[in-house]
Write an enzyme that holds these catalytic residues in place. Sequence first.
Site, PDB file in Angstrom:
ATOM      1  N   HIS A 111    -102.199  30.392  -7.934  1.00  0.00           N
ATOM      2  CA  HIS A 111    -102.292  29.233  -6.916  1.00  0.00           C
ATOM      3  C   HIS A 111    -103.666  29.069  -7.071  1.00  0.00           C
ATOM      4  O   HIS A 111    -104.784  29.793  -6.248  1.00  0.00           O
ATOM      5  CB  HIS A 111    -101.682  29.919  -5.884  1.00  0.00           C
ATOM      6  N   TYR A 147    -109.134  34.718   1.852  1.00  0.00           N
ATOM      7  CA  TYR A 147    -108.317  34.716   0.957  1.00  0.00           C
ATOM      8  C   TYR A 147    -107.890  35.345  -0.162  1.00  0.00           C
ATOM      9  O   TYR A 147    -107.153  36.376  -0.485  1.00  0.00           O
ATOM     10  CB  TYR A 147    -107.579  33.435   1.529  1.00  0.00           C
TER      11      TYR A 147
HETATM   12  C1  PHB Z   1     -94.852  36.590   0.125  1.00  0.00           C
HETATM   13  O1  PHB Z   1     -94.604  36.228  -0.949  1.00  0.00           O
HETATM   14  O2  PHB Z   1     -93.753  37.473   0.037  1.00  0.00           O
HETATM   15  C2  PHB Z   1     -95.705  36.731   0.883  1.00  0.00           C
HETATM   16  C3  PHB Z   1     -96.373  35.642   0.980  1.00  0.00           C
HETATM   17  C4  PHB Z   1     -97.912  35.118   1.600  1.00  0.00           C
HETATM   18  C5  PHB Z   1     -98.082  36.391   3.096  1.00  0.00           C
HETATM   19  C6  PHB Z   1     -97.290  36.286   3.198  1.00  0.00           C
HETATM   20  C7  PHB Z   1     -96.441  36.951   2.095  1.00  0.00           C
HETATM   21  O3  PHB Z   1     -99.021  36.087   3.453  1.00  0.00           O
END
Ligand code: PHB
Length: 397
Positions: free
Chosen positions: A76, A388
């Site tokens: 991503h 991130y």
């Molecule tokens: C998930 O896909 O479970 C997921 C993705 C992003 C997050 C938390 C959980 O911040």
Amino acid sequence: MSNFVKTQVCIIGSGPSGLLLSQLLAKAGVDSIVLDRKNRGYIEGRVRAGVLERGTVTALEEAGVAGRLHAEGIPHHGVDLAFDGDRHRIDLFGLTGKSVMVYGQTEVTRDLFDARFKDGQQFYFDVEDVVPLDLKSSSPSVQFLMAGQKYAVSCDYVAGCDGYHGVSRQAIPSSVLRTFVREYPFGWLGILVDKPPVSHELIYANHQQGFALASMRSETRSRYYVQCDINDDVSAWPDDRFWQEFSTRLGPETAADLQIGDSFEKSIAPLRSFVAEPMRYGNLFLAGDAAHIVPPTGAKGLNLAVADVRLLSRALIEHYKKGNDAYIDTYSTDVLKRVWKVERFSWQLSTLMHQFPENSPFEKRMQRAEFDYIASSESASRVIAENYVGLPLHSQL
Ligand code: PHB
Ligand code: RFL
């Protein structure tokens, strides 16, 4: 009568931290045993994380377990923040040159178990009454019960990889251990559904009715969350109610692309920020959720655990291969510097993206102003992006 077992590193906990540590140690010729109060099937079935930082992918490559991850994981390059229907894309790749990988924790765990079983790793599952002993001495031990039999493991080091509810952290005397906690006044209700994701990229949405997150596990399986009451039971959330809330919070434009169906997993997780200091006590080292918890909003828990284990494995391998204890001595301080930065990011994103019952109208305006600032400033977007995709492992000092 106890069964006596000897090893170099006794690893308590067979989640991602414990499994990756045993894998990295084994690759360097360091012997370990792994024990867990649950069994492989149970551990693999726990639906949790879904987003891997570049550094986590590198760690799994170094551990030799990234084959399926590269075949099935979805890179991503961006992520969306939404606020009362307005959407802003954080261009992760454009702003940092890095991306993240969507690949479930269940799959990471399965790949690690496969590698450890193939390698003949010694596991003890379904153990009870685990007690780490003599941690300040040069010959610590770990006692436990398995199938009614007593075991005593003698080792050089104990790795506490047993998660937030484990026993390792509790083995540190309260006169030494300091803990820092922030509980959030809500939880996340998460579902899995075999329908294509509503968007190609993740959407974190703050709406007057609460937070929502659209994530995924594959092109045909979606993972969706909504902020819920901390005291809610899943029975309060039949699928119809979930879809209604989720669509409202995403906003009509996004919800127009939503494909709904019967969920096949539904669970509620509390949100908590937590740090325990120090992460070393004598010959005990803590790693992963045993030492720290972040709210899931920044997708950091598993990634932090992997970063800890990279530094812990380096420290132990340097000790065994070169007689160098420098990294053992700095493990706790090095790791905690990075942990606090990631705690900060997860807390900040959680604070921005949720509806807090106690928020005054002023605080609500502050949230909106922060979203507008991020949406209008490349610098502010870059700050989100660089956190991130994951802070560097080594430049933390
Ligand atoms: C998930 O896909 O479970 C997921 C993705 C992003 C997050 C938390 C959980 O911040
Ligand atoms: P784990 O996975 O909790 O594993 C600990 C293991 O220790 C065992 N154990 C014991 N064994 C022996 N004796 C005892 N007394 C024991 N007590 C416990 C347990 O059975 C277990 O097998 O900790 P670890 O390995 O440190 O891994 C941490 C991660 O699991 C965790 O940080 C993530 O799942 C957090 N998380 C996320 N992280 C991310 O990086 N990205 C995400 O997108 C993300 N999403 C999430 C999440 C966590 C969630 N929940 C449910 C808490 C989403 C959710 C909903």
